[in-house]
Design a protein around this motif. Sequence first.
Motif, PDB file in Angstrom:
ATOM      1  N   LEU A 148      26.169  88.036 -42.731  1.00  0.00           N
ATOM      2  CA  LEU A 148      26.923  87.878 -41.490  1.00  0.00           C
ATOM      3  C   LEU A 148      26.502  86.600 -40.788  1.00  0.00           C
ATOM      4  O   LEU A 148      25.353  86.177 -40.868  1.00  0.00           O
ATOM      5  N   GLY A 149      27.450  86.017 -40.039  1.00  0.00           N
ATOM      6  CA  GLY A 149      27.204  84.721 -39.446  1.00  0.00           C
ATOM      7  C   GLY A 149      27.264  83.652 -40.517  1.00  0.00           C
ATOM      8  O   GLY A 149      27.425  83.942 -41.710  1.00  0.00           O
ATOM      9  N   PRO A 188      38.833  85.583 -38.699  1.00  0.00           N
ATOM     10  CA  PRO A 188      37.757  84.842 -39.372  1.00  0.00           C
ATOM     11  C   PRO A 188      36.797  84.284 -38.334  1.00  0.00           C
ATOM     12  O   PRO A 188      37.215  83.744 -37.309  1.00  0.00           O
ATOM     13  N   SER A 189      35.491  84.408 -38.613  1.00  0.00           N
ATOM     14  CA  SER A 189      34.521  84.100 -37.560  1.00  0.00           C
ATOM     15  C   SER A 189      33.137  83.911 -38.151  1.00  0.00           C
ATOM     16  O   SER A 189      32.901  84.134 -39.340  1.00  0.00           O
ATOM     17  N   SER A 190      32.229  83.498 -37.289  1.00  0.00           N
ATOM     18  CA  SER A 190      30.806  83.553 -37.587  1.00  0.00           C
ATOM     19  C   SER A 190      30.319  84.844 -36.938  1.00  0.00           C
ATOM     20  O   SER A 190      29.918  84.862 -35.773  1.00  0.00           O
ATOM     21  N   ASP A 231      31.233  78.286 -44.575  1.00  0.00           N
ATOM     22  CA  ASP A 231      31.816  79.613 -44.727  1.00  0.00           C
ATOM     23  C   ASP A 231      32.253  80.168 -43.379  1.00  0.00           C
ATOM     24  O   ASP A 231      31.698  79.825 -42.338  1.00  0.00           O
ATOM     25  N   LEU A 232      33.223  81.084 -43.436  1.00  0.00           N
ATOM     26  CA  LEU A 232      33.563  81.968 -42.335  1.00  0.00           C
ATOM     27  C   LEU A 232      33.536  83.397 -42.879  1.00  0.00           C
ATOM     28  O   LEU A 232      33.768  83.617 -44.075  1.00  0.00           O
ATOM     29  N   ASP A 233      33.258  84.358 -42.010  1.00  0.00           N
ATOM     30  CA  ASP A 233      33.306  85.770 -42.407  1.00  0.00           C
ATOM     31  C   ASP A 233      34.733  86.276 -42.220  1.00  0.00           C
ATOM     32  O   ASP A 233      35.322  86.113 -41.152  1.00  0.00           O
ATOM     33  N   HIS A 285      34.199  77.682 -29.587  1.00  0.00           N
ATOM     34  CA  HIS A 285      35.369  78.292 -28.963  1.00  0.00           C
ATOM     35  C   HIS A 285      36.316  78.820 -30.034  1.00  0.00           C
ATOM     36  O   HIS A 285      36.590  78.145 -31.030  1.00  0.00           O
ATOM     37  N   TYR A 286      36.816  80.043 -29.803  1.00  0.00           N
ATOM     38  CA  TYR A 286      37.834  80.640 -30.674  1.00  0.00           C
ATOM     39  C   TYR A 286      39.163  80.672 -29.934  1.00  0.00           C
ATOM     40  O   TYR A 286      39.233  81.095 -28.775  1.00  0.00           O
TER      41      TYR A 286
END
Length: 459
Positions: free
Chosen positions: A40-41, A167-169, A81-83, A49-50
Amino acid sequence: MSTVRLTAVATALTSFFALAAVSPPAPGASGVGDPYFPNLGNGGFDALHYDLDLGYTPSSGRLDGRTTLTARATQNLSSFDLDLQQLKVEGVTVNGSPAPWVRDGDELRVTPRSPLPKGRRFTVSVAYGGAPHPLSGPIVGSDYGWMKTPDGVFVAGEPNAASTWFPSSDHPSDKATYDIRIRAPKGLTAVSNGRLVSTYDKGGSTYTRWRESRPMATYLATATIGKFDVRTGRTPGGIPVYVAIDPVLKNSNGVDVYAVTAAATDYWSKVFGPYPFEETGAIVDDMPEAGFSLEVQTKPLYSAVRNETTIVHELAHQWFGDSVSVARWKDIWLNEGFATYAQWLWAEHQGTRSAHDSFLAAYNAQPADSPFWRTKVADPRRDTMFTPPVYQRGAMTLQMLRERIGDTAFFTLLPAWVKLHRYGNADTADFVRLAEHVSGQRLDGLFHTWLFTEGKPAL
């Protein structure tokens, strides 16, 4: 050797060492290395910012989205990478240009056309779609994440389900601000974090935009959609309030959600320090399958409200968990122990029971041979991180600390902790150091006994 030649040699050496000191572009790590959730992360960048643009169709369960992340490279990046779980990627751009990408399990690996220099801001935009499904397993003990309701969706992402819908960290150590736009069928209300920027109807849809201008961990984001009765206003102390309640639950077991939310927000602002966000509130949705509540930033999310202590617990998290977030998931007692102790403080404030008596009740309820005492609260393990010892023994630790250092130091420590780590991350060692600094006492023995040792401590 002439001065001119010496200068040339010095310049050449300076250039050589400068070049040698620059690391060549390399892939960012696939995770931040959290022992509970190693993947994760993401490494190599800091999320800033998202910008989420979401469209949801309750009848089919389909979500269509575009997430644009603004980030800063923390190394020279060749890829990052993104999760992202479950959903199908339809396209990726970096700084506006199409970028190659591959899926590897729950990782989306992106390779920009040109390496991203350390320190440089960049944007990555991902278009995606599909039908998100909730996660399950022993961590929470029930389904969690993106959960369909009869009229919409209940979105509660702790600890690792935010990446099931954007999609995120996806780790609390990488916080960012948010703009969240949601398209839903006309007649439904979409509630998210921060303050409502705009809402309007167009065709058969309602478009709603929310903005969270304070840093937020991914698991605290929500996009809950349904039929809601909405009440807005201000607390007696002047903090804006937004409360959305499913009409099915309008009586909320006789609890006035709006009134308790307003009162508790103001009271915690006196005890813990100024309220850290622009708005307070609540989302109460008819989702009995969830069986839990979540401290969604600015608007705690409740599957039902059984009593007012649930509200004061989740609102205390706005300080302990939301504003000050854990650096690693093993420190979860800093969230749950503090929020549980807040329930004891609320009872003390209401004059129904002292925090000391709440401590004794919890302590005496568990016999010495109970499995309850075999959990090391400061490192409870992933699958038992939300079990009662983390909450109750975490709260007991705070009461023991209060009795050791006295009320003056203790109620100086709580707002000092929040102020020192406001909008950031911290761990158990940070709290111990601050407690010792504020109290002027050595406290490692107390914390070792109550947080790190198995067995029922003697009083």
